[in-house]
Structure formats: C-alpha cells, structure tokens
Design a protein around this motif. Structure first.
Motif: not given
Ligand code: FES
Ligand SMILES: [Fe+2]
Lengths: 154, 423
Positions: B218, B212, B360, B223, B364
């Motif tokens: 991504h 990640n 943000v 985000h 995750d």
C-alpha cells in the motif's frame, strides 16, 4: 490600535480561514520566516523540540495546505475553533507576545461534533505595514493524544 | 487478566483457514478473541517493547508503560541496572506510579502508602505494626513474598524489551540474526536522544495497524508523498525480510545508483503519478543516515513494535491495544547525541512525514478505521492476502503480502485456533 485589539482581530480571521475557508488564506497570517509548531503540553514542559507539525517558514505552511488539498487521503471533516481572550504578555510598537486558549471541535464525515483538541497558542506577533502577522506560533495541546489524525492545522 | 486453559480451550473451538491467504474478519471484532490475546500474546511468550534505555539515563528514572493492557513500570536503580515489574500495588491493586516518565527515590502507593524500592521490592507497609499494639499486619506477613511480578528484560541496542512469560526464548533467538542486524544498523553504537513523544488513538483493532506496517504493497499507492518524491517506489531497489520465526519483518529500499526507469508506475495508472511539488523542497533534503544507501527501513517486532527510518526521520512506535476496536499508537521521535545542528534541523523537517499529521503516515491513522467499519457485519468472511503468492518468506519484491501472512501464521499458532480447510 492596541495589541489586544490587533491580535484579537487577526486571530478571529485566522480561525475563520481554517474553519470556514478558504484554507489557502491560512499561511497568509504568518511572516515569511515564521515558526509554527504543534506539540503537546508534556513535550513542551520537557523541552522536547519535535512537533506533530513543524515548520520554520511560510512555504512549509503552504505545502501543508496543498498537501491536504491534493495529496493526503482522509475523510472530509471540519473544525470549529473557540478562542479565549488573548493574554498580552509583552507589547511594543512593532509587535507583541501573547497567549490564547483554544478549543477545537471536529466533525468528521457525518459524525457527531467531538472535542478534538484544547490548548493554548504561544504567539509572537509583528505589526508591519498595517498588518498583524504571526512570527512564531507554538500550539501546545493539553492532551498528549491525537484522535486518528491531524489534517487541518490548529 | 491471565487466563489459564479456559481461554485456550475456547480458542481451539474456532477454526482458522489453513491457507495463509485467508484472514477471518472476526479476529478484529470478537471480544473473546481480544481477551484471549491479552493472555496468549501479551502475557505469553513474546517480547514487548517497553521504552528506550536513553529514557532511563539516571538512577531513579522510571517509565510507566504497558504490555497489551498490563501496566508495567521500568526503572533504573542505583546499581545501574534496569528493572521492570507490574505496575500494580501488591496490596489492593492500585497503580504504583501514574506519571508516564519521571524520577523517584522509591515508589509510594497513594492508596495506603505501601512503599517499593526501584527494583520493585515491597519495603514498607504503613501501620504494619498497628497502633499501640493494636491492629496491624499478622506476625506471619512477609514483605518479601508480596512484590509485584518481575519481568524478564532484554536490551537490544538501547531498546528495552520485556516479557511476562519466563518461557520466552532469548531475545537473540526470538529476533533472529537478520532482524538483529537491521536494528544494529540504525541504533548500534549510537546514543539516541528523544526529540518528542506523541500518541495517536486509532479507531481500530491493533492488528489492523500491525498489518498496515507489514504491508509494503500500500505504501506507494495510499501515500502520495512517498512516490512523488521518490522516497519509496516499489520499483526501487529493496526487499522484504521475514524473520525465520515469521513474527518480525523488515521492509527496506535504497537509492539505486543505476536509477531504474519508473515505467512500472506509469503503466499502472495509479493516482501516485502526479505533478505535485513542494514549495519548500528542503523537507526531503537528507543525509546518509549510517553511511549506506538505504533510505527507508521499516522494521517490526511482534507483537507491537516498530523501528522506523524514513530518510532521516527515526522513530520507534509502540502499538498498544486498548479495546477490541481501539488502539494507542505511541511515537517516539529520535535523534542522536552526535547529530550536527544541521542534521538535527533535517530531522525536525522530516518529522513532518510521520506521526498523526505525517505526510506519509496520516492516512495510516485512518485506514484501519475504514477497514474496521468496512468489515462490520462481515464476521463470517475473509480478507484475501495473496499478493506475491501464499508463502511467508523473504523476497526481493515488495509487491508481496508475505510478511502479513507470516504474522498471521505466528498469531494463529500462539492463539491456539484449530487450523482447518476453509469451507
Ligand atoms: S492499594 Fe497500594 S497501598 Fe493499598
Ligand atoms: Fe502506510
């Protein structure tokens, strides 16, 4: 009404806004220049200033709500707050400081009911125009660990 | 849990696809693989982040941390030097120190009171001579021969790294010049101050979080905050640096003075294009962090370290596996000693972008769990990592999975899998 009564009533509505909604009501329990922080007992003891959430005005709290409604992605989940009796530390006509223990249970998706957080609210309230508003709330979580993520406020 | 050739041999029986674009899902699920990682990666020739030098300011300061699952104690002694050794009593194996951060003159094990100095030497054994000439340790017992294992240590601009393997290359060689320069860019010549420490428990394998971090693809899709406020758009000026070894990476973006049009995003019709606005936009007010135009720099050092600059939110992250599908992510938020009050306030506000509740980064925390759950029952299948081709090299585009591929390249070699053509 005395401080204990005012604060108990306000806190009852506060957790109701988070747990059962509407979550948009949550910032309304704060003054315009309120300070709100979620931290851990360890950070608090060491005097470290940062928070998992850190806000120094009500607009930032409204942004939290609109973010979780419109921007952030997470599995649906719900909290249940259980509050202890507030300990009134100081009180006057215009306000009070208090400390209240809490436990927050969380249900994520179709999962089980888990203990998500326990801790205490360190609060400064002001009594204005018949309202009881939070001017400062430091949420001190007992554990240093946050499971997965913190979306809804505590 | 250091295992010798047994684990290595077992891993050689597993075949890993030759192409870097395929990642077998069993690597996130298999208990034996997890155990082999402890030996081959965390006890192997890798440098792991331990703590900040700033957290060991005074002689006697210590930090109890981990390399993988291995407990480690890092100290500063009165000679001013930093030392690190396994946090395990030489007697019967209890933890020598339990507090995460603290201050000590020496360490006394709570079990039978064996004592250690700040360098990890065994200095005292309770009842060593017995009582009234009876009992006690044998004459031949030599304290010097019973000290916890010392670690190799390196200090990179105030970041303390340690290794349990003496054969690990020097840290400069390990990191490579480009990564070193990018660490220096943020930390060089500055005195960091810890503003807070938070731990996030992740419901997934540690490598899913590593992926990640290395996944710039991504960031502006998952985000929303990044894109909406122009903090990081893939169309912004920036790039991916893959270290020469492949193990580490830097993703960065900068304010483009010639402000490119954002037509790319409009064309893609992804959800990042929204009308969302902040009621208090001061959250994204920022200052030039070190005098350049770079507004975002995410840097990873294998196996589990991240240095983050997102606007003026500076943090280090330590990725610690605690089980095949459990990971602790330790965040340390930083400021600097010469911050003005105003700069400190900006850092506080921007800390809302990161951590367990970060605008943000909160996604995750959950996304790894979504993958872990998604791949249950798919241990014979593969993830496909083809964005930007099949190579593991630096690029100007961040629409690439190159640094993810490079991580797997290093990983599969360290683990000793047999590399074969996929069936
Ligand atoms: S285990 Fe530490 S003194 Fe016995
Ligand atoms: Fe992300």
């Amino acid at each position: 009404m005395d401080a204990l009564n005012l604060i108990s009533r306000a806190q009852g509505h506060y957790v109701r806004a988070i747990d059962d909604g509407p979550i948009e009501d949550w910032p309304e329990f704060f003054t315009d220049n309120a300070f709100y922080k979620v931290t851990t007992a360890d950070n608090h003891r060491r005097g470290l200033p940062a928070g998992i959430i850190w806000a120094n005005n009500k607009a930032m709290l409204k942004d939290r709500v609109s973010a979780l409604k419109e921007a952030n992605i997470y599995e649906p989940h719900a909290y249940r707050h259980l509050l202890g009796q507030p300990a009134i530390l100081e009180e006057s006509e215009s306000g009070a400081t208090s400390e209240t223990s809490f436990v927050v249970l969380r249900v994520t998706g179709n999962g089980p009911t888990d203990v998500f957080a326990s801790g205490r609210y360190l609060d400064r309230y002001v009594f204005v125009d018949g309202k009881t508003l939070i001017d400062e709330r430091i949420v001190v979580c007992d554990s240093s660990r946050t499971d997965t993520l913190l979306v809804l406020p505590l | 849990m250091v295992k010798g050739n047994g684990v290595a041999a077992a891993m050689a029986e597993r075949s890993w696809p030759r192409s870097l674009t395929e990642v077998p899902y069993w690597v996130f699920q298999d208990e034996d693989v997890y155990e082999a990682e402890q030996a081959n990666i965390f006890h192997g020739p890798f440098w792991s982040y331990l703590c900040l030098e700033a957290e060991l300011a005074e002689p006697g300061d210590f930090c109890a941390t981990f390399i993988g699952e291995q407990p480690v104690l890092v100290t500063r002694d009165h000679d001013g030097e930093v030392y690190a050794f396994e946090n395990r009593c030489a007697h019967r194996g209890a933890l020598i120190a339990m507090e995460h951060y603290g201050h000590a003159r020496e360490f006394t094990c709570v079990y039978h009171a064996w004592t250690y100095n700040l360098q990890g030497d065994l200095t005292g054994v309770a009842f060593e001579k017995g009582i009234n000439g009876k009992g006690g340790m044998p004459e031949s017992f030599c304290k010097a021969a019973h000290s916890p294992r010392r670690l190799r240590l390196a200090n990179v601009h105030g970041l303390i790294f340690g290794s349990l393997d003496n054969d690990v290359p020097d840290i400069e060689e390990y990191l490579g010049q480009e990564v070193l320069d990018r660490i220096e860019r943020v930390l060089g010549g500055r005195k960091p101050v810890v503003l807070g420490r938070f731990t996030q428990t992740l419901p997934n394998n540690w490598k899913l979080y590593v992926e990640n971090v290395k996944d710039s693809y991504h960031a502006s899709i998952l985000h929303l905050f990044f894109t909406t406020f122009g903090l990081n758009r893939l169309s912004q000026k920036g790039g991916i640096i893959v270290s020469e070894s492949g193990a580490h990476h830097v993703s960065w973006s900068a304010i483009d003075r010639e402000a490119e049009a954002d037509r790319y995003y409009k064309e893609q019709n992804i959800r990042s294009e929204s009308e969302y606005q902040l009621e208090d936009p001061s959250l994204v007010d920022s200052f030039s962090e070190v005098g350049d135009d770079i507004t975002l720099q995410i840097l990873s050092v294998a196996p589990g370290f991240v240095l983050q600059q997102i606007q003026n939110s500076i943090a280090v992250r330590q990725i610690l596996p605690t089980g095949v599908d459990r990971t602790n992510l330790n965040w340390t938020y930083l400021g600097f000693e010469d911050d003005t009050e105003e700069q400190r306030l900006i850092r506080m506000k921007q800390s809302n972008l990161v951590g367990p509740a970060g605008y943000v980064s909160m996604e995750d925390g959950a996304i790894g769990g979504f993958v872990q759950r998604g791949i249950a029952g798919a241990s014979t299948e593969f993830a496909t990592v083809q964005m930007g081709g099949d190579q593991a090299v630096s690029s100007e585009s961040r629409v690439t999975e190159a640094s993810i591929r490079s991580f797997w390249k290093v990983y599969r070699e360290a683990m000793g899998f047999s590399i074969e053509e996929a069936a």
